[in-house]
Each structure stands twice: as structure tokens, then as C-alpha cells.
Design an enzyme around this catalytic site. Structure first.
Site, PDB file in Angstrom:
ATOM      1  NE  ARG A  12      -1.343   2.489   2.788  1.00  0.00           N
ATOM      2  CZ  ARG A  12      -0.900   3.671   3.219  1.00  0.00           C
ATOM      3  NH1 ARG A  12      -0.937   4.726   2.437  1.00  0.00           N
ATOM      4  NH2 ARG A  12      -0.392   3.800   4.434  1.00  0.00           N
ATOM      5  CG  ASP A  13       2.742   4.643   2.982  1.00  0.00           C
ATOM      6  OD1 ASP A  13       2.323   5.460   2.159  1.00  0.00           O
ATOM      7  OD2 ASP A  13       3.310   4.967   4.035  1.00  0.00           O
ATOM      8  CG  HIS A 203       7.079   7.966   5.718  1.00  0.00           C
ATOM      9  ND1 HIS A 203       7.099   7.495   4.438  1.00  0.00           N
ATOM     10  CD2 HIS A 203       5.815   7.749   6.169  1.00  0.00           C
ATOM     11  CE1 HIS A 203       5.900   7.025   4.108  1.00  0.00           C
ATOM     12  NE2 HIS A 203       5.095   7.171   5.138  1.00  0.00           N
ATOM     13  CB  CYS A 234       2.267  10.607   1.168  1.00  0.00           C
ATOM     14  SG  CYS A 234       0.636  11.370   1.252  1.00  0.00           S
ATOM     15  CG  ASN A 243       6.476   3.261   4.557  1.00  0.00           C
ATOM     16  OD1 ASN A 243       6.131   3.061   3.397  1.00  0.00           O
ATOM     17  ND2 ASN A 243       5.701   3.863   5.427  1.00  0.00           N
TER      18      ASN A 243
HETATM   19 ZN    ZN Z   1       3.077   6.648   5.048  1.00  0.00          ZN
END
Ligand code: ZN
Length: 297
Positions: A12-13, A203, A234, A243
Site C-alpha cells: 500500500r504505502d 518515514h 505519499c 517508510n
Molecule cells: Zn506513510
């Protein structure tokens, strides 16, 4: 502390900001590899507007293809519409995002913080068949407003805790936190809500990520988000970067006697595999240096 839970967020991220669109099959392979490496909870996708985040356009296809019972699969949601989509796929858990600062909230979710909290509380007040956790984005600073005062964060935390989520995550969305901030903020949440499990989403934008992780664990956080190879970003936060790298975190924790249930060698293998899929170098360091001691040296 002798055990910390790692939530793998690369599906995801980790990839949401990548220009190369990965196929649904490649995402499923990433999730399969994460499970094999021992990640018991994985953020598998987000249910957001595909026009705004094209990488997540296949959220339903990814979620529906996952084998049930192979671990806890989490879907990220920003609002009621996203939550309903997550619910329809039968995922195990929804991670609802609330942004601590109003300006970022409007840019990220299209509504101010108060309206976002109201949407979350309405959802959480209904009987739901899945676990609901909440992530408070910009817990340590906002890309638009700058400092987020502790008092402001605590207001948002209090409003969210009142809805009784399974866990509250403090997110350093733009990577500005220092260990002292983490100690202060995790400590404050713990003192105010001793029974609420705390997760950290960090992050490594300014190279403080791994130090922040350690500070967070010492302050009482019991779960940490991380992504293979340190990929991440993001779409709505200027200059946001990756991350903390899962394998770097595993190296630090395992060598310090903290168990995670994950396998470092498999995590390194997956970071290398993901790097090849993305077609560019990723920031992780242990994947380059290897573990230690290394019998294969
Ligand atoms: Zn994030």
C-alpha cells in the site's frame, strides 16, 4: 519488551507513489512473499479514488484474490465510501485515516479533521464485522501547517479513542519526527490511554526513521509499520519519501533481542525482488550489506 509486531505496508504505502504500475498479480506475489517472511498483518491496499492514486485502482481485485486465514489483511480507508468498499471485499481489518492538521486533511481526504473524525466515529459506532484501527496522519508535523502541537494531537487522539478502535497509530507521514518527539508523543498517549495499543508509522525522510522506531518501542509502542526495501511515499505530501525498511528494522530488533516472528533472509530476498519489479534502486541498507554474522560470507 521482547516482542514487537511488524505490519508490512509495502503493498500500500510502499508502492502507491511509484510511477511504474505493478500488475495485480505482482501485488499478490508481494503479499504472498510478505506472509512467507512472517508478516502476520499486512496492509494490502487502499480504497481511494483511482484517479488520484492510480496504483491502487485494483484494490478490489487484490483484496478479493487473497486467501483468507493466511494472516490479517488490512485495507486503508479515508472515508465512508472507502470503508464500505473495504467491507465488501471481506478484508480482516480497516485502517481509517484521520489527519491531525486541518489543511493536510482537506488535501488528503477532501474534508477537515473534525468531519473526518465524525465519519470515523459514525462507522465505529455501528456493529462491524471487521476490526477497525485508526491512523492519525501528520502526528509529528504537517507539510502545510508546520508544527502540530502536542495538545492538538491529543485532542484528535482523544476523539478517536472514544470510538474504541482496536489500535491507534501515530503516523510521521512526512518524516520529520526525532526520537525525542516520539518518546514524548507515544508517552503522552500511553499515559492518557494506558489500555489502547499504540502502533507507529514512520518515514525515513530525514534519516531518523530507525532511531524513531527504537524510541517508540522503548516508549511503549507495540507495533511498527515498515516496507520492504524502504519503499514508500505519499501522493499528497510534498517530498515525502520511504517508510522504514522492514529488513533494516528486523536486523536492529533481532540483534537487540526483540522478536518479530519475521525472517530476515526472506525479507532481504523480498526487498531485492521488489527492487527488480520497480526498476530502480530502493533505500534499504541491510539488503545491500546483508545480515551479521553471515555464514555465507
Ligand atoms: Zn506513510
Amino acid at each position: 519488551m521482547d516482542h514487537v509486531e511488524i505490519i508490512e505496508v509495502s503493498p500500500r504505502d510502499g508502492i502507491q507513489n511509484e510511477k511504474t504500475l505493478l500488475s495485480t498479480d505482482t501485488k499478490l506475489e508481494l503479499i504472498r512473499r510478505a506472509t512467507e517472511a512472517g508478516a502476520g498483518r499486512i496492509e494490502v491496499t487502499s480504497f481511494v479514488n483511482p484517479k488520484r492514486v492510480p496504483q491502487m485502482a485494483d484494490a478490489e481485485a487484490v483484496a478479493n484474490a487473497l486467501a483468507r486465514g493466511t494472516g490479517k489483511h488490512i485495507g486503508l480507508t479515508l472515508n465512508r465510501r472507502g470503508f464500505d468498499r473495504a467491507l465488501a471485499t471481506g478484508l480482516d481489518e480497516a485502517n481509517f485515516v484521520v489527519v491531525a492538521s486541518d489543511t493536510f486533511s482537506r488535501k488528503n481526504q477532501g474534508v477537515g479533521t473534525e468531519d473526518s473524525i465524525a465519519a470515523f466515529r459514525e462507522i465505529a459506532a455501528e456493529p462491524q464485522p471487521i476490526r477497525i484501527a485508526v491512523t492519525i496522519a501528520a502526528s509529528f508535523g504537517c507539510p502545510f501547517e508546520g508544527e502540530v502541537p502536542l495538545a492538538r494531537l491529543m485532542q484528535v487522539v482523544e476523539s478517536c479513542v472514544a470510538a474504541n478502535p482496536v489500535e491507534i497509530a501515530l503516523a510521521d507521514t512526512i518524516g520529520v519526527a526525532t526520537p525525542r518527539d516520539v518518546t514524548e508523543r507515544v508517552g503522552a498517549v500511553r499515559r492518557a490511554f494506558p489500555d489502547m495499543p499504540i502502533r507507529l508509522h514512520l518515514h525515513n525522510t530525514r534519516n531518523t526513521g530507525i532511531a524513531n522506531a527504537w524510541a517508540g518501542i522503548e516508549a511503549g509502542a507495540r507495533a511498527l509499520d515498515a516496507s520492504f526495501g524502504g519503499v514508500g511515499g505519499c501522493p499528497f505530501a510534498p517530498r515525502a519519501t520511504g517508510n522504514i525498511a522492514t529488513e533494516d528494522l528486523l536486523y536492529m530488533l533481532h540483534r537487540s533481542g526483540v522478536k518479530t516472528g519475521m525472517d530476515l533472509d526472506l525479507a532481504i530476498e523480498t526487498a531485492e525482488w521488489l527492487q527488480a519489479q520497480l526498476g530502480h534502486e530502493v533505500p534499504g541498507m541491510v539488503m545491500k550489506a546483508g545480515g551479521f554474522p553471515n555464514a555465507a560470507a
